[in-house]
Write an enzyme that holds these catalytic residues in place. Sequence first.
Site, PDB file in Angstrom:
ATOM      1  N   ARG A 174       0.960  -1.045   0.031  1.00 41.12           N
ATOM      2  CA  ARG A 174      -0.063   0.086  -0.161  1.00 41.12           C
ATOM      3  C   ARG A 174       0.889   1.255  -0.052  1.00 41.12           C
ATOM      4  NH1 ARG A 174      -3.768  -1.337   4.792  1.00 41.12           N
ATOM      5  NH2 ARG A 174      -2.653  -3.467   5.017  1.00 41.12           N
TER       6      ARG A 174
ATOM      7  N   GLU B   3       1.046  -4.800  13.145  1.00 43.35           N
ATOM      8  CA  GLU B   3      -0.125  -4.865  14.025  1.00 43.35           C
ATOM      9  C   GLU B   3      -0.795  -6.312  14.237  1.00 43.35           C
ATOM     10  OE1 GLU B   3      -3.317  -2.173  12.649  1.00 43.35           O
ATOM     11  OE2 GLU B   3      -4.371  -2.381  14.419  1.00 43.35           O
TER      12      GLU B   3
HETATM   13  C1  PRP Z   1       0.042  -2.399   6.624  1.00 38.95           C
HETATM   14  C2  PRP Z   1       0.006  -0.761   6.160  1.00 38.95           C
HETATM   15  C3  PRP Z   1       1.412  -0.225   6.661  1.00 38.95           C
HETATM   16  C4  PRP Z   1       1.567  -1.108   7.953  1.00 38.95           C
HETATM   17  C5  PRP Z   1       1.334  -0.302   9.184  1.00 38.95           C
HETATM   18  O1  PRP Z   1       0.726  -2.980   5.528  1.00 38.95           O
HETATM   19  O2  PRP Z   1      -0.052  -0.933   4.655  1.00 38.95           O
HETATM   20  O3  PRP Z   1       2.497  -0.414   5.748  1.00 38.95           O
HETATM   21  O4  PRP Z   1       0.602  -2.150   7.743  1.00 38.95           O
HETATM   22  O5  PRP Z   1       1.483  -1.117  10.335  1.00 38.95           O
HETATM   23  P1  PRP Z   1       2.273  -0.843  11.641  1.00 38.95           P
HETATM   24  O6  PRP Z   1       2.543   0.802  11.685  1.00 38.95           O
HETATM   25  O7  PRP Z   1       1.873  -1.635  12.548  1.00 38.95           O
HETATM   26  O8  PRP Z   1       3.839  -1.492  10.999  1.00 38.95           O
HETATM   27  P2  PRP Z   1       0.739  -4.676   5.743  1.00 38.95           P
HETATM   28  O9  PRP Z   1       1.956  -4.978   6.225  1.00 38.95           O
HETATM   29  O10 PRP Z   1      -0.490  -5.201   6.124  1.00 38.95           O
HETATM   30  O11 PRP Z   1       0.666  -4.877   3.941  1.00 38.95           O
HETATM   31  P3  PRP Z   1       0.306  -4.261   2.660  1.00 38.95           P
HETATM   32  O12 PRP Z   1       0.854  -2.734   2.600  1.00 38.95           O
HETATM   33  O13 PRP Z   1       1.141  -5.212   1.721  1.00 38.95           O
HETATM   34  O14 PRP Z   1      -1.065  -4.453   2.396  1.00 38.95           O
HETATM   35 MG    MG Z   2       1.860  -1.657   4.097  1.00 38.67          MG
END
Ligand code: PRP
Ligand code: MG
Length: 170
Positions: free
Chosen positions: A58, A95
């Site tokens: 993302r 998270e």
């Molecule tokens: C999600 C979001 C952030 C991160 C935030 O990514 O896009 O990058 O979590 O969480 P944090 O501050 O607790 O680290 P995710 O790893 O779920 O994967 P994606 O972006 O590939 O969907």
């Molecule tokens: Mg992410």
Amino acid sequence: MNYKEHIRVIPDFPQPGIRFKDITTLTNNGVVYAAAINEIKQAIQDKQIDLIAGPEARGFIIGAPLAVAMGVGFVPIRKSGKLPGEVVEASYDLEYGKDKLTIHKDAIKPGQKVLIADDLLATGGTIATTINLIEQLGGEVVGAAFLIELGYLDGRSKLGDIDIFSLVTY
Ligand code: PRP
Ligand code: MG
């Protein structure tokens, strides 16, 4: 612009108790998406930036259009096994869950000023790891910009004294 109106909150995804902030309903609207990128650009445009780095997946949705708008290059930070060249890597906690992030060794030259972009600041684990990777290459992190910050998780406290901008806070 009321961006929260365009962010869909999905309860209990991907697991019970998580209220998932779905940005696809915002980016689905070209006018709102462009306004969000432009507003983040306004917030960071006084900084001297050589590159924008964003973590998969993302972070690409925010970081790439922001880099094009700023006229600088974009550096993808990827989950392990995805980048074809030589990489440095670091583990991190999410998270929900655990993973590894990687960056191409030659993506950032020592001394280059890098702004980090992602969709969401939650616990700060992803961005703390992204900072670690950039600094392993000798890059200087000049700030971090997010569409959304979950203030109640206090991710900021993991990011030292870097400048943080968030468009929307929950
Ligand atoms: C999600 C979001 C952030 C991160 C935030 O990514 O896009 O990058 O979590 O969480 P944090 O501050 O607790 O680290 P995710 O790893 O779920 O994967 P994606 O972006 O590939 O969907
Ligand atoms: Mg992410």
